[in-house]
Scaffold this motif. Structure first.
Motif, PDB file in Angstrom:
ATOM      1  N   ILE A 182       0.872  -1.174   0.000  1.00  0.00           N
ATOM      2  CA  ILE A 182       0.000   0.000   0.000  1.00  0.00           C
ATOM      3  C   ILE A 182       0.910   1.225   0.000  1.00  0.00           C
ATOM      4  CG2 ILE A 182      -1.769   1.273   1.255  1.00  0.00           C
ATOM      5  CD1 ILE A 182      -2.689  -1.368   2.431  1.00  0.00           C
ATOM      6  N   CYS A 183       0.811   2.048  -1.027  1.00  0.00           N
ATOM      7  CA  CYS A 183       1.698   3.195  -1.173  1.00  0.00           C
ATOM      8  C   CYS A 183       1.072   4.433  -0.540  1.00  0.00           C
ATOM      9  CB  CYS A 183       1.981   3.450  -2.648  1.00  0.00           C
ATOM     10  SG  CYS A 183       2.778   2.072  -3.484  1.00  0.00           S
ATOM     11  N   TYR A 184       1.939   5.330  -0.032  1.00  0.00           N
ATOM     12  CA  TYR A 184       1.464   6.544   0.615  1.00  0.00           C
ATOM     13  C   TYR A 184       2.013   7.816  -0.026  1.00  0.00           C
ATOM     14  CZ  TYR A 184      -0.413   3.519   4.269  1.00  0.00           C
ATOM     15  OH  TYR A 184      -1.119   2.570   4.949  1.00  0.00           O
ATOM     16  N   SER A 185       3.232   7.778  -0.526  1.00  0.00           N
ATOM     17  CA  SER A 185       3.804   8.951  -1.189  1.00  0.00           C
ATOM     18  C   SER A 185       5.068   8.530  -1.927  1.00  0.00           C
ATOM     19  CB  SER A 185       4.118  10.064  -0.184  1.00  0.00           C
ATOM     20  OG  SER A 185       5.088   9.624   0.757  1.00  0.00           O
ATOM     21  N   MET A 186       5.616   9.454  -2.717  1.00  0.00           N
ATOM     22  CA  MET A 186       6.830   9.157  -3.478  1.00  0.00           C
ATOM     23  C   MET A 186       7.640  10.436  -3.652  1.00  0.00           C
ATOM     24  SD  MET A 186       5.675   8.950  -7.479  1.00  0.00           S
ATOM     25  CE  MET A 186       4.761  10.297  -8.237  1.00  0.00           C
ATOM     26  N   CYS A 187       8.899  10.254  -4.056  1.00  0.00           N
ATOM     27  CA  CYS A 187       9.752  11.382  -4.439  1.00  0.00           C
ATOM     28  C   CYS A 187      10.785  10.875  -5.430  1.00  0.00           C
ATOM     29  CB  CYS A 187      10.429  12.024  -3.223  1.00  0.00           C
ATOM     30  SG  CYS A 187      11.668  10.966  -2.429  1.00  0.00           S
ATOM     31  N   LEU A 188      11.465  11.796  -6.095  1.00  0.00           N
ATOM     32  CA  LEU A 188      12.469  11.458  -7.102  1.00  0.00           C
ATOM     33  C   LEU A 188      13.850  11.833  -6.601  1.00  0.00           C
ATOM     34  CD1 LEU A 188      10.707  12.788 -10.329  1.00  0.00           C
ATOM     35  CD2 LEU A 188      10.905  10.428  -9.604  1.00  0.00           C
ATOM     36  N   SER A 189      14.817  10.946  -6.814  1.00  0.00           N
ATOM     37  CA  SER A 189      16.206  11.268  -6.469  1.00  0.00           C
ATOM     38  C   SER A 189      16.874  11.905  -7.685  1.00  0.00           C
ATOM     39  CB  SER A 189      16.951   9.999  -6.044  1.00  0.00           C
ATOM     40  OG  SER A 189      17.133   9.132  -7.148  1.00  0.00           O
ATOM     41  N   PRO A 190      17.996  12.615  -7.477  1.00  0.00           N
ATOM     42  CA  PRO A 190      18.658  13.285  -8.601  1.00  0.00           C
ATOM     43  C   PRO A 190      19.073  12.341  -9.717  1.00  0.00           C
ATOM     44  CG  PRO A 190      19.490  14.140  -6.519  1.00  0.00           C
ATOM     45  CD  PRO A 190      18.627  12.963  -6.182  1.00  0.00           C
ATOM     46  N   ASP A 191      19.314  11.056  -9.406  1.00  0.00           N
ATOM     47  CA  ASP A 191      19.708  10.115 -10.449  1.00  0.00           C
ATOM     48  C   ASP A 191      18.505   9.486 -11.151  1.00  0.00           C
ATOM     49  OD1 ASP A 191      18.718   8.492  -8.484  1.00  0.00           O
ATOM     50  OD2 ASP A 191      20.530   7.296  -8.205  1.00  0.00           O
ATOM     51  N   GLY A 192      17.298   9.969 -10.862  1.00  0.00           N
ATOM     52  CA  GLY A 192      16.109   9.491 -11.554  1.00  0.00           C
ATOM     53  C   GLY A 192      15.415   8.330 -10.883  1.00  0.00           C
ATOM     54  N   CYS A 193      16.019   7.758  -9.830  1.00  0.00           N
ATOM     55  CA  CYS A 193      15.362   6.660  -9.120  1.00  0.00           C
ATOM     56  C   CYS A 193      14.128   7.186  -8.369  1.00  0.00           C
ATOM     57  CB  CYS A 193      16.324   5.996  -8.144  1.00  0.00           C
ATOM     58  SG  CYS A 193      17.680   5.112  -8.961  1.00  0.00           S
ATOM     59  N   THR A 199      -3.411  18.275  -5.799  1.00  0.00           N
ATOM     60  CA  THR A 199      -4.460  17.265  -5.853  1.00  0.00           C
ATOM     61  C   THR A 199      -5.055  17.099  -4.463  1.00  0.00           C
ATOM     62  OG1 THR A 199      -5.002  14.968  -6.385  1.00  0.00           O
ATOM     63  CG2 THR A 199      -2.830  15.382  -5.473  1.00  0.00           C
ATOM     64  N   ASN A 200      -6.350  16.789  -4.419  1.00  0.00           N
ATOM     65  CA  ASN A 200      -6.995  16.471  -3.145  1.00  0.00           C
ATOM     66  C   ASN A 200      -7.112  14.963  -2.976  1.00  0.00           C
ATOM     67  OD1 ASN A 200      -8.898  15.955  -5.082  1.00  0.00           O
ATOM     68  ND2 ASN A 200     -10.363  17.497  -4.369  1.00  0.00           N
ATOM     69  N   MET A 201      -6.275  14.226  -3.728  1.00  0.00           N
ATOM     70  CA  MET A 201      -6.195  12.767  -3.665  1.00  0.00           C
ATOM     71  C   MET A 201      -7.458  12.103  -4.224  1.00  0.00           C
ATOM     72  SD  MET A 201      -4.082  12.208  -0.106  1.00  0.00           S
ATOM     73  CE  MET A 201      -3.720  10.491  -0.432  1.00  0.00           C
ATOM     74  N   GLY A 202      -8.190  12.869  -5.021  1.00  0.00           N
ATOM     75  CA  GLY A 202      -9.295  12.278  -5.773  1.00  0.00           C
ATOM     76  C   GLY A 202      -8.794  11.847  -7.135  1.00  0.00           C
ATOM     77  N   GLU A 203      -9.506  12.259  -8.190  1.00  0.00           N
ATOM     78  CA  GLU A 203      -9.106  11.900  -9.550  1.00  0.00           C
ATOM     79  C   GLU A 203      -8.528  13.079 -10.316  1.00  0.00           C
ATOM     80  OE1 GLU A 203     -12.558  10.376 -11.427  1.00  0.00           O
ATOM     81  OE2 GLU A 203     -12.676   8.571 -10.208  1.00  0.00           O
ATOM     82  N   ASN A 204      -8.415  14.236  -9.666  1.00  0.00           N
ATOM     83  CA  ASN A 204      -8.041  15.441 -10.385  1.00  0.00           C
ATOM     84  C   ASN A 204      -6.663  15.963  -9.985  1.00  0.00           C
ATOM     85  OD1 ASN A 204     -10.486  15.543 -11.785  1.00  0.00           O
ATOM     86  ND2 ASN A 204     -11.484  16.656 -10.123  1.00  0.00           N
ATOM     87  N   VAL A 205      -5.992  16.571 -10.970  1.00  0.00           N
ATOM     88  CA  VAL A 205      -4.771  17.342 -10.737  1.00  0.00           C
ATOM     89  C   VAL A 205      -5.056  18.760 -11.207  1.00  0.00           C
ATOM     90  CG1 VAL A 205      -2.344  17.645 -11.295  1.00  0.00           C
ATOM     91  CG2 VAL A 205      -3.274  15.341 -11.050  1.00  0.00           C
ATOM     92  N   TYR A 206      -4.783  19.734 -10.338  1.00  0.00           N
ATOM     93  CA  TYR A 206      -5.066  21.130 -10.651  1.00  0.00           C
ATOM     94  C   TYR A 206      -3.754  21.864 -10.907  1.00  0.00           C
ATOM     95  CZ  TYR A 206      -9.561  19.880  -8.590  1.00  0.00           C
ATOM     96  OH  TYR A 206     -10.740  19.267  -8.308  1.00  0.00           O
ATOM     97  N   GLY A 218      -7.831   6.834  -7.110  1.00  0.00           N
ATOM     98  CA  GLY A 218      -7.324   7.880  -6.226  1.00  0.00           C
ATOM     99  C   GLY A 218      -5.870   8.188  -6.516  1.00  0.00           C
ATOM    100  N   ILE A 219      -5.511   9.472  -6.410  1.00  0.00           N
ATOM    101  CA  ILE A 219      -4.130   9.908  -6.606  1.00  0.00           C
ATOM    102  C   ILE A 219      -3.443   9.959  -5.248  1.00  0.00           C
ATOM    103  CG2 ILE A 219      -2.661  11.812  -7.358  1.00  0.00           C
ATOM    104  CD1 ILE A 219      -4.830  12.505  -9.404  1.00  0.00           C
ATOM    105  N   ILE A 220      -2.318   9.263  -5.138  1.00  0.00           N
ATOM    106  CA  ILE A 220      -1.598   9.174  -3.865  1.00  0.00           C
ATOM    107  C   ILE A 220      -0.519  10.250  -3.761  1.00  0.00           C
ATOM    108  CG2 ILE A 220      -0.325   7.636  -2.331  1.00  0.00           C
ATOM    109  CD1 ILE A 220      -3.176   6.752  -2.981  1.00  0.00           C
ATOM    110  N   GLY A 221       0.179  10.514  -4.847  1.00  0.00           N
ATOM    111  CA  GLY A 221       1.263  11.486  -4.810  1.00  0.00           C
ATOM    112  C   GLY A 221       1.553  12.047  -6.181  1.00  0.00           C
ATOM    113  N   ILE A 222       2.154  13.230  -6.225  1.00  0.00           N
ATOM    114  CA  ILE A 222       2.551  13.868  -7.478  1.00  0.00           C
ATOM    115  C   ILE A 222       3.927  14.491  -7.296  1.00  0.00           C
ATOM    116  CG2 ILE A 222       0.239  14.319  -8.391  1.00  0.00           C
ATOM    117  CD1 ILE A 222       0.397  17.125  -7.248  1.00  0.00           C
ATOM    118  N   CYS A 223       4.719  14.482  -8.351  1.00  0.00           N
ATOM    119  CA  CYS A 223       5.993  15.198  -8.351  1.00  0.00           C
ATOM    120  C   CYS A 223       6.394  15.469  -9.798  1.00  0.00           C
ATOM    121  CB  CYS A 223       7.090  14.435  -7.604  1.00  0.00           C
ATOM    122  SG  CYS A 223       7.411  12.784  -8.222  1.00  0.00           S
ATOM    123  N   VAL A 224       7.304  16.403  -9.985  1.00  0.00           N
ATOM    124  CA  VAL A 224       7.741  16.820 -11.322  1.00  0.00           C
ATOM    125  C   VAL A 224       9.217  16.515 -11.455  1.00  0.00           C
ATOM    126  CG1 VAL A 224       8.015  18.775 -12.886  1.00  0.00           C
ATOM    127  CG2 VAL A 224       5.979  18.610 -11.458  1.00  0.00           C
TER     128      VAL A 224
END
Length: 541
Positions: free
Chosen positions: A309-320, A487-494, A512-518
């Motif tokens: 069960i995932c809760y959040s994510m992030c990106l490392s500088p090497d792309g992992c 996102t409010n963790m529904g189906e939308n990204v604003y 449901g959207i759990i996390g977002i990052c760029v």
């Protein structure tokens, strides 16, 4: 046979008797077709016969060399020339072989077999000649394409260069207009200041003159005339009015509407949308780098093939990709195909939020707990800080590699990347979630409010606050232009521009959207759950 002795390999061992007349004199010839030694007389008879006149006659020495070369045509068992081919055994046989071991086998005359084999070989040669011609044509096509591509590339580069020149020229002209406007404004301001200074100097001079005059005449007055003099002098002095010159307003250089998005849109219109192909080692499809934010185009999908069960994510500088889950933190390859590390969390705490340092290490806060841990890129967990009895929530890393942690949904405490506390910021209206942009600012979504606030990361000063059209924001991130995605963790990204306007509202087909990052290419990564399976969508926006 006449050349059977040739297997011993000596010229002297050749039998010199004629195989037709058995004469030992003048045996100078060899019939290749009959495999016989011939004397001069029999050679002439051999060539006159209708049966053998087309045979090939060689000198005896040439025949010897041929015999050495054609030993493979001699049956090793019977010392006879191969004359048949046994299809059953797939081998050459002599006459004696045919009457013994191969008596009931399927056989054919060797010459007929030779004709068949030759035909097969000719067919293969023709096939390969055809393939060669096809490859030659293909090569010619590639050469032609290379020439045309080179020409096309030069033409396109020339067009782009011309457009770049046009853009530069237009930018220079626009810049000149702005500079002329600034200079004109500065000249007007300088004139106003100069005139104001002159008026003030004139009036202060008049003040000095009247005051000195009154002071000089006052010494000459008698007691009887003093009352009248004072009355008149006060009337004269009160008639003097001070001059007040307003300081000109500082001219602000404002480019209305010319933010990063507007520039990208303008340049996009000049250059047009460019199709790009996804070349990563992941299955994707062709996507379009849009110049205007029009849709959330999925260019590839990563399936998290693990029962977590995932809760959040992030990106490392090497792309992992680092992913928080129940009792574990995962470091996964950039396409989620490989789990690089599966690291157990502290006791049975649930990792709620995660952020990545420039070293590639991840810092994790446990929802509602006081601990913050650091998970190293080589697979170790070490304590980062303990804020007991305070409770930690969201976490982010700014451009200075400092770790910002929201505490008790009210404060943001900033640490060095070594865990030393640097400063504490109190946030009015509380904190639901926050992120940092690439200028180091802190963007906060407030509890029970539809406001977003931008704070100075150094002292917590409010830079800007605005109301947005959604409430209960649970995840925030920023792109390289300072635009905010939420996102409010529904189906939308604003998508919000830097001035707070809602640019787009993207709907994603998921539960449901759990996390977002760029990422560094400004692709939006969305961690989502679909039918109880977790996956990451990589999108253009």
């Amino acid at each position: 046979m006449a050349f059977a002795s040739s297997r011993i390999g000596a010229q002297e061992a050749i039998i010199k008797s004629c195989d037709l007349c058995e004469d030992d004199e003048n045996v100078n010839w060899f019939c290749k077709d009959c495999n016989q030694n011939l004397c001069d007389r029999c050679k002439r008879s051999h060539l006159r016969s209708n049966v053998s006149k087309s045979h090939i006659i060689l000198s005896i020495s040439e025949g010897f060399e041929l015999g050495k070369r054609n030993l493979s045509n001699i049956c090793q068992d019977h010392d006879e020339l191969f004359t048949f081919f046994c299809r059953t055994c797939d081998r050459n046989i002599c006459l004696k072989c045919l009457s013994t071991k191969h008596k009931k086998h399927d056989f054919v005359d060797l010459r007929e077999r030779q004709s068949d084999v030759q035909k097969q070989l000719d067919d293969v040669i023709k096939e390969k000649e055809t393939e060669k011609q096809m490859m030659t044509r293909n090569f010619d096509d590639l050469v032609q394409h290379e020439i045309q591509s080179e020409k096309k590339n030069k033409d396109e580069c020339a067009i782009i260069n011309d457009r770049i020149k046009d853009i530069k020229m237009a930018a220079d002209e626009e810049g000149e207009k702005i500079l002329r406007s600034l200079n004109s404004t500065k000249q007007q301001e300088d004139k106003e200041v100069k005139d104001g200074k002159h008026k003030i100097q004139t009036q202060t001079g008049l003040y000095d003159k009247e005051i000195q005059s009154v002071q000089q005449e006052l010494r000459l007055q008698t007691a009887s005339s003093l009352h009248g003099f004072v009355t008149e002098s006060m009337k004269k002095l009160k008639s003097l009015k001070p001059v007040s010159i307003a300081i000109p307003d500082k001219q602000q250089l404002a480019f209305e509407g010319v933010d990063g998005n507007h520039i990208r849109e303008t340049i996009g219109k000049l250059f047009g949308s460019q199709k790009v192909s996804v070349t990563e080692n992941t299955k994707g499809r062709e996507g379009t780098k849009c110049n205007v934010f029009s849709n959330l185009e999925i260019i590839r999908t990563f399936n998290i093939d693990r029962n977590v069960i995932c809760y959040s994510m992030c990106l490392s500088p090497d792309g992992c990709i680092w992913i928080c889950s129940y009792r574990y933190v995962y470091k996964m390859s950039s396409d989620c195909s490989t789990v690089l590390h599966q690291l157990p969390t502290r006791m049975s705490y649930t990792c709620g939020y995660i952020a990545c340092l420039q070293s590639g290490d991840a810092v994790v806060s446990y929802s509602g707990a006081s601990y913050v841990d650091r998970f190293t890129s080589n697979g170790r967990r070490v304590e980062f800080t303990d804020l007991s009895p305070k409770k930690t929530h969201d976490i982010a890393v700014n451009i200075n590699d400092e770790v910002a942690i929201s505490v008790d949904l009210r404060y943001i405490i900033i640490f060095s990347n070594k865990g030393k506390q640097l400063r504490k910021i109190e946030v009015d209206c509380g904190i639901t979630t926050f992120c940092t942009d690439r200028d180091g600012h802190i963007i906060v979504a407030h509890r029970g409010s539809s406001n977003l606030t931008i704070l100075d990361y150094r002292n917590g000063a409010v830079i800007k606050s605005w109301r947005v059209s959604i409430s209960d924001i649970k995840r925030l991130t920023c792109d390289s232009y300072g635009n905010v995605l939420a996102t409010n963790m529904g189906e939308n990204v604003y998508f919000f521009s830097k001035n707070g306007d809602v640019q787009e509202n993207f709907t994603v087909d998921c539960n449901g959207i759990i996390g977002i990052c760029v990422n560094q290419d400004d692709h939006l990564l969305i961690l989502m759950v679909t039918k109880r399976k977790f996956e990451i969508k990589v999108t253009n926006y």
